[in-house]
Design an enzyme around this catalytic site. Structure first.
Site, PDB file in Angstrom:
ATOM      1  N   HIS A   1       5.500  -1.997  -2.940  1.00 27.33           N
ATOM      2  CA  HIS A   1       5.917  -3.601  -3.222  1.00 27.33           C
ATOM      3  C   HIS A   1       6.306  -3.667  -4.693  1.00 27.33           C
ATOM      4  CE1 HIS A   1       1.366  -3.606  -5.011  1.00 27.33           C
ATOM      5  NE2 HIS A   1       2.041  -4.564  -5.930  1.00 27.33           N
TER       6      HIS A   1
ATOM      7  N   ASP B   1       1.724   1.399   1.252  1.00 24.67           N
ATOM      8  CA  ASP B   1       2.076   0.674  -0.234  1.00 24.67           C
ATOM      9  C   ASP B   1       2.560   1.785  -1.260  1.00 24.67           C
ATOM     10  OD1 ASP B   1       2.679  -1.372  -1.743  1.00 24.67           O
ATOM     11  OD2 ASP B   1       0.574  -1.727  -2.255  1.00 24.67           O
TER      12      ASP B   1
ATOM     13  N   SER C   1      -0.128  -2.762 -10.812  1.00 22.41           N
ATOM     14  CA  SER C   1       0.289  -2.158  -9.623  1.00 22.41           C
ATOM     15  C   SER C   1       0.720  -0.651  -9.853  1.00 22.41           C
ATOM     16  CB  SER C   1       0.870  -3.162  -8.534  1.00 22.41           C
ATOM     17  OG  SER C   1       0.233  -4.349  -8.127  1.00 22.41           O
TER      18      SER C   1
END
Length: 420
Positions: free
Chosen positions: A144, A174, A256
């Site tokens: 993402h 992911d 992230s």
């Protein structure tokens, strides 16, 4: 005659024997005295030490004090500093750049658009260098973080910016792998073993929170292995389950893709998400590194993760009903559009069939309710069964409703190769 009449048992002692005995005592008396007192002194010292230990322990229990507490804290701090210093050169910031139109609207352009535009920073994240050869250094980050990017840059801890190329991405896990020019990159992160993590073990989340530059947050492992529902399309529909490590170290937007690090400076996870609801604090998640490694290896080899492919675009039946708000049909127990039996209220609606599913005869508005002998109530169920139990080339029996008729079709699963 007494009872002890012989010389051995007689209580009578001659003067000569007594004199000889007293002489011997005078000669060895001081030596025996010193030996005796030394043993007594040792007993006293041991008693004092034991008493001190007991008192200290009781004091610690009552007042929360430990004579080694300060030393332990210093040791923990020193380990954390050493671990962060060790891995820091391998941690990078990731910049997601998108091309925006030059017209008055200034909206983002499609990736394949040939229209002139200007590149702007559209998002930030983090990554970690996990492999290097003579030409390239390879970086792991989240899907993402880079999936919407028109181009990607990686920023080293030295401040040097490098053009990054996407090697491969996988939405299901992911994860994504990037590569940059290896020149000037000397350090690769050491990979740990996430299966050995224990609850309450100290860990650090490293990355680029909110685009503010490199940062470290410190915490403990709350749960070593947890399964959480996620929305692959970021649309609020929970259509997959991710296995994660739960930590209380702060993970913010921008963290992230960065590494979760143990106190030995080894990567044990890839920071992925957090719960940010009102009233929730310090609940973050990282993908276990043992799950990351095989995905990364396949992305580097193929550019994608090979999985069994059924060939249906789909939507949950319950989701469809909630969107359409078919109150009248709900009261009657049937849906007028799908014309399903009243007992069928869970399943998957086929929006489009392609590849293996189309070849087997599935079509628009078919409602899948079972795969083999496993009941399917949602998209999450379908993916979980398919990816966990089936391989490319396997056959799968799909049970579905076409109107009120229950039908089944045998599908030979293909491979989910990405569109070129």
């Amino acid at each position: 005659m007494g009872l002890f009449d012989d010389d051995f048992y007689s209580p009578k002692v001659s003067r000569k024997a007594l004199k000889e005995h007293l002489g011997a005592r005078k000669q060895g008396g001081w030596r025996r005295f010193r030996l005796k007192n030394r043993k007594s002194l040792q007993l006293v010292l041991m008693s004092v030490i034991a008493t001190a230990v007991v008192i200290t322990a009781l004091y610690g229990i009552l007042f929360g004090f430990s004579p080694t507490k300060k030393l332990s804290n210093l040791d923990l701090s020193a380990r954390a500093v050493h671990a962060s210093d060790t891995i820091r050169p391998a941690v990078v910031s990731i910049i997601n750049e998108q091309k925006f139109s030059l017209d008055l609207n200034g909206g983002a352009l499609e990736k394949d658009s040939e229209e002139n535009g200007v590149y702007k920073e559209a998002g930030v994240g983090s990554g970690v260098i996990i492999q290097k050869d003579e030409q390239y250094a390879y970086i792991v980050t989240n899907f993402h973080v880079v999936s919407t990017a028109h181009r990607v840059k990686a920023v080293l801890t030295t401040g040097k910016r490098l053009e990054a190329e996407i090697v491969g991405m996988d939405q299901i896990t992911d994860l994504a792998v990037l590569k940059v020019d290896a020149k000037g990159i000397d350090y690769v992160a050491e990979i740990g073993d996430s299966s050995k993590l224990r609850a309450a073990e100290f860990v650090m989340a490293m990355g680029n929170p909110l685009g503010m530059g490199e940062a470290i947050t410190f915490g403990v492992v709350s749960v070593t292995r947890e399964t959480v529902p996620v929305s692959l399309g970021q649309n609020g529909v929970l259509d997959w389950e991710q296995e994660v490590i739960r930590v209380d170290a702060a993970i913010n937007q921008g963290n992230s893709g960065g590494p979760l690090v143990d106190l030995n400076g080894r990567v044990v996870g890839i920071n992925s998400m957090k719960i940010s609801n009102f009233g929730v604090e310090s609940i973050g998640y990282a993908i276990p590194i043992n799950n990351v490694v095989p995905v990364v290896e396949e992305l580097m080899e193929k550019g994608y993760v090979s999985r069994a492919f059924l060939g249906v675009s789909m939507i949950d039946l319950q989701q469809y009903w909630s969107r359409q708000q078919l109150e009248a049909d709900a009261e009657s127990g049937e849906d007028s559009t799908l014309n399903l039996p009243k007992e069928v209220y869970e399943g998957i609606i086929v929006l489009e069939a392609s590849g293996p599913a189309k070849e087997a005869g599935l079509t628009y508005n078919d409602v899948i309710v079972k795969l083999d002998d496993t009941k399917i109530t949602s998209t999450r169920d379908l993916r979980k069964y398919l990816y966990s139990n089936k391989k490319i080339g396997d056959e799968i029996v799909v049970h579905f409703y076409r109107g009120k008729q229950l039908m089944k079709a045998t599908v030979t699963l293909g491979e989910n190769k990405p569109e070129s």
